[in-house]
Design a protein around this motif. Structure first.
Motif, short mmCIF file in Angstrom:
data_model
loop_
_atom_site.label_atom_id
_atom_site.label_comp_id
_atom_site.label_asym_id
_atom_site.label_seq_id
_atom_site.Cartn_x
_atom_site.Cartn_y
_atom_site.Cartn_z
N THR A 173 -20.14 35.25 34.32
CA THR A 173 -20.32 36.28 33.30
C THR A 173 -19.09 37.18 33.26
O THR A 173 -18.04 36.85 33.83
N ILE A 174 -19.21 38.33 32.60
CA ILE A 174 -18.08 39.24 32.41
C ILE A 174 -18.37 40.60 33.04
O ILE A 174 -19.43 41.18 32.83
N ASN A 175 -17.40 41.08 33.79
CA ASN A 175 -17.50 42.38 34.45
C ASN A 175 -17.47 43.51 33.40
O ASN A 175 -16.96 43.35 32.30
N LYS A 176 -18.03 44.63 33.79
CA LYS A 176 -18.06 45.79 32.90
C LYS A 176 -16.98 46.78 33.32
O LYS A 176 -17.20 47.71 34.08
N GLY A 198 -17.23 40.02 17.17
CA GLY A 198 -18.64 40.31 17.44
C GLY A 198 -19.26 39.43 18.50
O GLY A 198 -20.44 39.56 18.81
N THR A 199 -18.47 38.53 19.09
CA THR A 199 -19.01 37.64 20.12
C THR A 199 -19.53 38.43 21.31
O THR A 199 -20.57 38.08 21.88
N HIS A 200 -18.82 39.48 21.69
CA HIS A 200 -19.20 40.24 22.88
C HIS A 200 -19.51 41.71 22.57
O HIS A 200 -18.96 42.29 21.64
N ASP A 201 -20.40 42.25 23.38
CA ASP A 201 -20.77 43.66 23.33
C ASP A 201 -20.54 44.22 24.73
O ASP A 201 -21.22 43.83 25.68
N TRP A 202 -19.59 45.15 24.85
CA TRP A 202 -19.22 45.68 26.17
C TRP A 202 -20.42 46.29 26.89
O TRP A 202 -20.50 46.26 28.11
N ASN A 203 -21.36 46.83 26.15
CA ASN A 203 -22.53 47.46 26.77
C ASN A 203 -23.40 46.45 27.51
O ASN A 203 -24.20 46.83 28.36
N LYS A 204 -23.23 45.16 27.20
CA LYS A 204 -24.00 44.12 27.89
C LYS A 204 -23.24 43.49 29.06
O LYS A 204 -23.80 42.68 29.78
N PHE A 205 -21.98 43.86 29.22
CA PHE A 205 -21.23 43.36 30.37
C PHE A 205 -21.87 43.94 31.63
O PHE A 205 -22.47 45.01 31.60
N ILE A 206 -21.71 43.23 32.75
CA ILE A 206 -22.39 43.64 33.98
C ILE A 206 -21.47 43.46 35.18
O ILE A 206 -20.79 42.44 35.30
N SER A 207 -21.45 44.44 36.06
CA SER A 207 -20.57 44.39 37.22
C SER A 207 -21.10 43.42 38.28
O SER A 207 -22.30 43.15 38.34
N VAL A 236 -6.43 27.44 29.69
CA VAL A 236 -6.60 27.01 31.08
C VAL A 236 -7.28 28.13 31.87
O VAL A 236 -6.93 29.30 31.74
N TRP A 237 -8.24 27.72 32.71
CA TRP A 237 -8.93 28.64 33.61
C TRP A 237 -8.48 28.38 35.04
O TRP A 237 -8.23 27.23 35.43
N ASN A 238 -8.41 29.46 35.83
CA ASN A 238 -8.09 29.34 37.26
C ASN A 238 -8.96 30.31 38.05
O ASN A 238 -9.38 31.35 37.54
N TRP A 239 -9.19 29.96 39.31
CA TRP A 239 -9.90 30.85 40.21
C TRP A 239 -8.96 31.95 40.67
O TRP A 239 -7.75 31.75 40.75
N SER A 240 -9.54 33.11 40.99
CA SER A 240 -8.75 34.25 41.42
C SER A 240 -9.61 35.19 42.26
O SER A 240 -10.84 35.14 42.19
N SER A 241 -8.96 36.01 43.03
CA SER A 241 -9.69 37.06 43.76
C SER A 241 -9.95 38.25 42.84
O SER A 241 -10.68 39.18 43.20
N TRP A 242 -9.37 38.23 41.67
CA TRP A 242 -9.46 39.31 40.69
C TRP A 242 -10.72 39.12 39.84
O TRP A 242 -10.86 38.15 39.12
N THR A 243 -11.66 40.06 39.94
CA THR A 243 -12.94 39.93 39.24
C THR A 243 -13.11 40.94 38.10
O THR A 243 -14.21 41.14 37.61
N SER A 244 -12.03 41.55 37.68
CA SER A 244 -12.12 42.64 36.70
C SER A 244 -12.57 42.20 35.31
O SER A 244 -13.02 43.02 34.52
N ILE A 245 -12.40 40.91 35.01
CA ILE A 245 -12.89 40.42 33.71
C ILE A 245 -14.00 39.38 33.95
O ILE A 245 -15.17 39.69 33.85
N PHE A 246 -13.63 38.16 34.26
CA PHE A 246 -14.62 37.09 34.46
C PHE A 246 -14.90 36.88 35.95
O PHE A 246 -13.99 37.00 36.78
#
Length: 256
Positions: A173-176, A198-207, A236-246
């Motif tokens: 999912t996506i971080n808030k 309109g695909t995403h609504d920031w209010n529905k993002f979740i930490s 392209v997608w990659n794994w990361s220690s950075w969780t600020s978005i996905f």
């Protein structure tokens, strides 16, 4: 005759269902508006496979590493992830409240007769399924769905109810955060136009902490949390220690 899905349930956002209905005709276009979901399979299929193997599953056939495992894909859309997991040998059930997307998923799956033995799609919501379903799955997967539901707590609760004790649940999912708002909505939808407006609504993002908290509330202990980074120019997608978005999170349902 199939009873119509009740769209007035705690987790379903009718506007979200309608929005994805509008893109149902391009769901399997790997270079179209949902190309990011297709490329995401390159890391999320191994993610699910590794999570199940680490949870004790023994691979008997390397060509079908998840043979003998039952998985439900909640919010399967047009079946991009569901079909890919079926090819690993897992017995797959994909559910989605959108009739149009379920029809797209079924039509695409029908192109490969080998999938008929271990792939099933049902037009339903997780809310309705838990009321009648008695089956418990080895794994529950819900990828890029949590940020689209109305009541995230109830959604996670229902997902965990479908999971057998000792089973694994995998969510992406996506971080808030401000960064997720800027890159996930402003840049992706309005500047670069990689996804429809309109695909995403920031209010529905979740930490991640909130997701972990809800999983814990419903008897699931987090075992892994990883960040995911998307390069839209290269798709392209990659794994990361950075969780600020996905991010992707795995948890095991405790055995009472």
């Amino acid at each position: 005759m199939k009873t119509a899905v009740n769209l007035k349930t705690p987790t379903i956002d009718i506007n979200e269902v309608s929005r994805y209905k509008e893109v149902s005709d391009i769901w399997w276009n790997t270079s179209g508006k949902v190309r990011g979901l297709h490329s995401l399979n390159r890391i999320r299929v191994p993610l699910v496979t590794d999570a199940i193997v680490k949870n004790g599953h023994k691979i008997s056939d390397p060509s079908q590493p998840l043979k003998g495992i039952s998985i439900i894909d909640v919010g399967c859309g047009g079946g991009i992830l569901t079909e890919a997991l079926a090819r690993t040998g897992a017995t797959m059930t994909g559910i989605d409240p959108s009739l149009e997307l379920i029809m797209v998923a079924k039509e695409h799956a029908s192109l490969d007769s080998s999938l008929s033995k271990n792939l099933n799609y049902i037009q339903t919501s997780v809310d309705e399924l838990v009321q009648t379903n008695t089956k418990k799955y080895d794994a529950v997967v819900s990828s890029e769905v949590l940020e689209h539901v109305m009541d995230q707590e109830m959604f996670i609760k229902y997902c965990t109810e479908l999971l057998r004790p000792g089973g694994v649940i995998i969510l992406t999912t996506i971080n808030k955060t401000f960064i997720s708002w800027f890159w996930g909505i402003i840049v992706a939808e309005y500047i670069l136009k990689f996804i429809p407006k309109g695909t995403h609504d920031w209010n529905k993002f979740i930490s991640p902490s909130d997701t972990q908290g809800l999983l814990k509330k419903y008897n699931c202990e987090t075992t892994s949390l990883q960040g995911m980074v998307y390069n839209p120019l290269k798709n392209v997608w990659n794994w990361s220690s950075w969780t600020s978005i996905f991010y992707a999170i795995q948890a095991i349902k405790k055995v009472d």
